[in-house]
Design a protein around this motif. Sequence first.
Motif, mmCIF file in Angstrom:
data_model
loop_
_atom_site.group_PDB
_atom_site.id
_atom_site.type_symbol
_atom_site.label_atom_id
_atom_site.label_comp_id
_atom_site.label_asym_id
_atom_site.label_seq_id
_atom_site.Cartn_x
_atom_site.Cartn_y
_atom_site.Cartn_z
ATOM 1 N N GLY B 3 5.587 -5.999 -3.751
ATOM 2 C CA GLY B 3 5.255 -5.617 -2.393
ATOM 3 C C GLY B 3 5.612 -4.167 -2.159
ATOM 4 N N VAL B 4 5.717 -3.788 -0.903
ATOM 5 C CA VAL B 4 6.127 -2.441 -0.539
ATOM 6 C C VAL B 4 7.621 -2.286 -0.829
ATOM 7 N N THR B 5 7.963 -1.239 -1.561
ATOM 8 C CA THR B 5 9.368 -1.013 -1.871
ATOM 9 C C THR B 5 9.852 0.258 -1.188
ATOM 10 N N GLN B 6 11.059 0.188 -0.643
ATOM 11 C CA GLN B 6 11.648 1.323 0.044
ATOM 12 C C GLN B 6 13.032 1.619 -0.531
ATOM 13 N N SER B 7 13.360 2.905 -0.551
ATOM 14 C CA SER B 7 14.697 3.294 -1.007
ATOM 15 C C SER B 7 15.199 4.488 -0.206
ATOM 16 N N PRO B 8 16.510 4.552 0.008
ATOM 17 C CA PRO B 8 17.485 3.509 -0.308
ATOM 18 C C PRO B 8 17.417 2.373 0.713
ATOM 19 N N LEU B 21 13.637 9.533 3.086
ATOM 20 C CA LEU B 21 13.421 8.121 2.790
ATOM 21 C C LEU B 21 12.137 7.991 1.979
ATOM 22 N N ARG B 22 12.133 7.033 1.056
ATOM 23 C CA ARG B 22 11.016 6.904 0.134
ATOM 24 C C ARG B 22 10.357 5.541 0.212
ATOM 25 N N CYS B 23 9.069 5.539 -0.108
ATOM 26 C CA CYS B 23 8.273 4.315 0.013
ATOM 27 C C CYS B 23 7.222 4.268 -1.081
ATOM 28 N N CYS B 91 8.406 1.110 6.244
ATOM 29 C CA CYS B 91 7.184 1.632 5.666
ATOM 30 C C CYS B 91 6.204 0.473 5.528
ATOM 31 N N ALA B 92 4.947 0.734 5.800
ATOM 32 C CA ALA B 92 3.907 -0.289 5.667
ATOM 33 C C ALA B 92 2.724 0.307 4.922
ATOM 34 N N SER B 93 2.085 -0.506 4.105
ATOM 35 C CA SER B 93 0.887 -0.021 3.421
ATOM 36 C C SER B 93 -0.298 -0.919 3.734
ATOM 37 N N SER B 94 -1.487 -0.346 3.659
ATOM 38 C CA SER B 94 -2.727 -1.099 3.835
ATOM 39 C C SER B 94 -3.780 -0.488 2.931
ATOM 40 N N LEU B 95 -4.851 -1.258 2.740
ATOM 41 C CA LEU B 95 -5.890 -0.766 1.855
ATOM 42 C C LEU B 95 -6.442 0.580 2.331
ATOM 43 N N GLU B 96 -6.751 0.644 3.623
ATOM 44 C CA GLU B 96 -7.269 1.897 4.168
ATOM 45 C C GLU B 96 -6.601 2.183 5.509
ATOM 46 N N GLY B 97 -7.250 1.859 6.588
ATOM 47 C CA GLY B 97 -6.734 2.227 7.886
ATOM 48 C C GLY B 97 -5.987 1.116 8.569
ATOM 49 N N GLY B 105 7.585 -3.112 3.989
ATOM 50 C CA GLY B 105 8.771 -3.265 3.175
ATOM 51 C C GLY B 105 9.929 -3.734 4.039
ATOM 52 N N ASP B 106 11.089 -3.904 3.418
ATOM 53 C CA ASP B 106 12.257 -4.376 4.158
ATOM 54 C C ASP B 106 13.055 -3.249 4.815
ATOM 55 N N GLY B 107 12.602 -2.017 4.637
ATOM 56 C CA GLY B 107 13.162 -0.929 5.400
ATOM 57 C C GLY B 107 14.386 -0.270 4.809
#
Lengths: 112, 113
Positions: B3-8, B21-23, B91-97, B105-107
Motif C-alpha cells: 500500500g502507500v508507505t510513509q516515513s518516518p 516527510l516522505r511518501c 499521504c494518499a495516492s490514486s491512479l489519476e485525479g 498510508g498510516d501517516g
Amino acid sequence: EDQVTQSPEALRLQEGESSSLNCSYTVSGLRGLFWYRQDPGKGPEFLFTLYSAGEEKEKERLKATLTKKESFLHITAPKPEDSATYLCAPSYSGGGADGLTFGKGTHLIIQP
Amino acid sequence: DAGVTQSPTHLIKTRGQHVTLRCSPISGHKSVSWYQQVLGQGPQFIFQYYEKEERGRGNFPDRFSARQFPNYSSELNVNALLLGDSALYLCASSLEGTAQPQHFGDGTRLSIL
C-alpha cells in the motif's frame, strides 16, 4: 463555513442494532462522494465512491446511498469490529483546490 | 501489493526547525495528495501532485511545500515549525485525479515541542 457536516458526532450501539450515519454537503460541482473508515492510529481506509444521486453501494454490513445534498451510511446488524470513525468526503470542482474535503467524522462504538 | 508507505512513522521537532516527510504511492498510481489531521478532526487537504505537477493546494501557508519525483514518490516539507503544526500527516495516492478513490498510508505523527 462548513461544507461537509457529519452527524451524529458519536454513536454507541449494541451489537446487532442497525443505524444510519449522515453526511450533508453544500459543495457544488460534485464529482464524487467518498466514504472512509479510520481506526485509531491508522490512515483512512477506503470504503465506497458514489458519483450520482440515487446511487447505492454495499459491502458486507454497510450500504452507502447518495442524494443531491447528502449521503447516508447504513449499518445493518453491526459487530464490535465495525467500531471506528467513519469519514465522508466530497470531491468537487472549483476553488483551485483539488483535494477531498472531509467531514469531522462519526465515531461509532459497537458494544458486544 | 504494497500500500502507500510513509516515513518516518513518528517525529519530534522543536519550534523553528524544518521537517521532510516522505511518501511512496501504490505501484501504478500517478497522483499523490497530502493531508493534515489534528486530533478529533477530519483530514485537511494540503497539496495534490500529478505527474510531478502541482494540481491543487489547500489553505496552508507558504511554509508548506511539496514535490513529486519521476518515480511518483513525494516529499512534504514544512519550514519554521510552529506548535500548531503538531498533527498526523497523511499521504494518499490514486491512479489519476481526486475523482478516483484515494488510498491512504498510516501517516507520520509529527510532534512539535
